[in-house]
Design an enzyme around this catalytic site. Sequence first.
Site, short mmCIF file in Angstrom:
data_model
loop_
_atom_site.label_atom_id
_atom_site.label_comp_id
_atom_site.label_asym_id
_atom_site.label_seq_id
_atom_site.Cartn_x
_atom_site.Cartn_y
_atom_site.Cartn_z
N GLU A 73 -83.19 10.73 2.37
CA GLU A 73 -83.95 9.80 3.34
C GLU A 73 -84.16 8.08 3.01
OE1 GLU A 73 -84.68 12.88 2.43
OE2 GLU A 73 -85.66 13.87 3.94
N TRP A 90 -80.61 21.72 -3.68
CA TRP A 90 -81.69 22.31 -2.92
C TRP A 90 -81.31 23.91 -2.64
CZ3 TRP A 90 -86.01 20.12 -3.35
CH2 TRP A 90 -86.30 18.74 -3.19
P1 AMP Z 1 -82.60 14.71 -2.18
O1 AMP Z 1 -82.99 14.39 -0.86
O2 AMP Z 1 -82.06 15.91 -2.45
O3 AMP Z 1 -82.18 13.37 -2.94
O4 AMP Z 1 -84.05 15.09 -2.84
C1 AMP Z 1 -85.17 14.18 -3.02
C2 AMP Z 1 -86.21 14.81 -3.68
O5 AMP Z 1 -85.85 15.37 -4.94
C3 AMP Z 1 -87.67 14.11 -3.76
O6 AMP Z 1 -88.33 14.36 -2.71
C4 AMP Z 1 -88.18 14.93 -4.91
O7 AMP Z 1 -88.75 16.16 -4.61
C5 AMP Z 1 -86.99 15.30 -5.67
N1 AMP Z 1 -86.73 14.25 -6.72
C6 AMP Z 1 -86.13 13.27 -7.03
N2 AMP Z 1 -86.07 12.50 -8.06
C7 AMP Z 1 -87.18 13.23 -8.96
C8 AMP Z 1 -87.37 12.82 -9.86
N3 AMP Z 1 -87.11 11.72 -10.62
N4 AMP Z 1 -88.37 13.41 -10.41
C9 AMP Z 1 -88.96 14.40 -9.75
N5 AMP Z 1 -88.72 14.96 -8.31
C10 AMP Z 1 -87.54 14.23 -7.94
#
Ligand code: AMP
Length: 548
Positions: A333, A450
């Site tokens: 997002e 995911w």
């Molecule tokens: P995506 O949209 O697939 O990029 O996933 C985003 C989500 O991944 C975030 O809202 C977090 O829950 C998780 N996420 C991304 N980067 C990190 C990080 N460095 N540490 C922990 N969780 C992360």
Amino acid sequence: MALMGQMMAMPLLISSLIQHAARHSGETEIVSKRCEGDLHRYTWRDAERRSRQVAQALGRLGLSPGDRVATLAWNGYRHLELYYGSSGSGLVCHTINPRLFPEQIIWISQDANDKVLCFDLGFLPLVEKLSAQLPGIQHYVLMSDRAHMPAASSIPNLLCYEELVEAEDGHYCWPEFDENTASSICYTSGTTGHPKGAVYSHRSSVLHAYGSALPDAMDCSSKDVILPVVPMFHVNAWGLPYSSAIVGAKLVFPGPHLDGKSLYELFETEGVTFSAGVPTVWLGLLTYVKSNGLKFSSFKRTVIGGSACPPAMLASLMDDFGVEVIHAWGMTELSPLGTLSKLTSKQLALPVEQQRRILEKQGKVIFGIDMAVINDEGQALPWDAQSSGNLVVRGHWVISSYFGEQRSPLVAVDGQPGWFPTGDVATIDADGFMQITDRSKDVIKSGGEWISSIDLENIAMAHPAVHEAAAIACAHPKWDERPLLVVVKKPDAQVTREELLAFFEGRIAKWQIPDDVAFVAEIPHTATGKIQKLKLREQFKSYRLPSA
Ligand code: AMP
């Protein structure tokens, strides 16, 4: 009356990035390990010319502005040309994650209303399987040359990418249009229900490219040799195809060859200085390098994000290999970068141990993004490193709504509307370093990908012996998280762990099948009857998966 500025209103367009790279870094190389197995080299100048040919070819297929061009492809120069050729000509580039289960790919492609599907050679069998269920796709383009086209295929209208490109003369002027026009679309299954599309604009993508290249962000320059391990179908490889063009860096694409040995060889032969990827890929690379007693000769720094970077990985890269780790947080997002962890000048004077605790955090926002942590009543919490709350963000590259949805996802902070709730739970310290402490959204992230807990629960509940099922994330040393299925059996029903896991086969992608099943007498519920996932996760906090 206010005096208006008198500066030119030149729209921020993605085509300007590659034009800039071609003019000012025209000789700089783009090297790709191809699906065909060989190494391909050319320059930003060549990439820009071929992107114009791609734009012409897509136009000749009868596409109109706003039409979606889907890709199922690894990181490579043809994918880059499609990024620029589609967005640059006013079309919308839709990168699809090929690791999704076929049904999910079909759903996403139909939701996006894709008109063209371009795919790598390795995905030919997958597309042959899918094409009958994708009536909206008018043209299929195999991203290869004539020599690699199949003699026969069930795919209707199968076109050859190289033939399409070579048929064009490249006499094409990048069109100028509103910078708020959609440039690309990425789907995220990081929430409940069906995947949702995040539609980026030219303006947001160019601003993200500017911001993410800054020294306290990814610190990209023309002297860099950048190898994005993060796939181009994962939120535009975190914007690297764009930020590399801004600074005129050399780009190295690994194609589908993501194992430790292939990556290491490419790092060394191409002199890679900078890379980016989820923790799981570094695990593979580090294992290979360590077990063979190797060192990196040019690799200086890497961004690690998408999941929490394990402190041991950060320490190993920094101490054993002298590679600076920049821990980053982002989301689809946000296209995706939000925060990165880099020491401030004040922190450079701290003892190394204290510096490490800071670098392990998810970091500070890039200019252009605002963040806050709020309680359940929407009140902002103090930045004291202790108050943990729901992380919300707003900014130039944060979505205001999901594709095709009327309902605004935004929430208010202290009564001020317009903040995007991330579903992450975090603290922020007095210096503005954010640290993720938990996740309120109900999903599992395995190796940066995911897994929908709802999908897993729906499948489990379809088993005749299951009374109730809940899928939760369980800590895993390699994948960060793996799914654990917690099950309450029906009275007198008999089912084993193995039988239940076998039930998932063919119903979901293999890598999404839970690692283990825990049979319990009862699953905790809220007053409204919802499963208390936080409580369940707490209950299984020290559970060790057999695969761990
Ligand atoms: P995506 O949209 O697939 O990029 O996933 C985003 C989500 O991944 C975030 O809202 C977090 O829950 C998780 N996420 C991304 N980067 C990190 C990080 N460095 N540490 C922990 N969780 C992360």
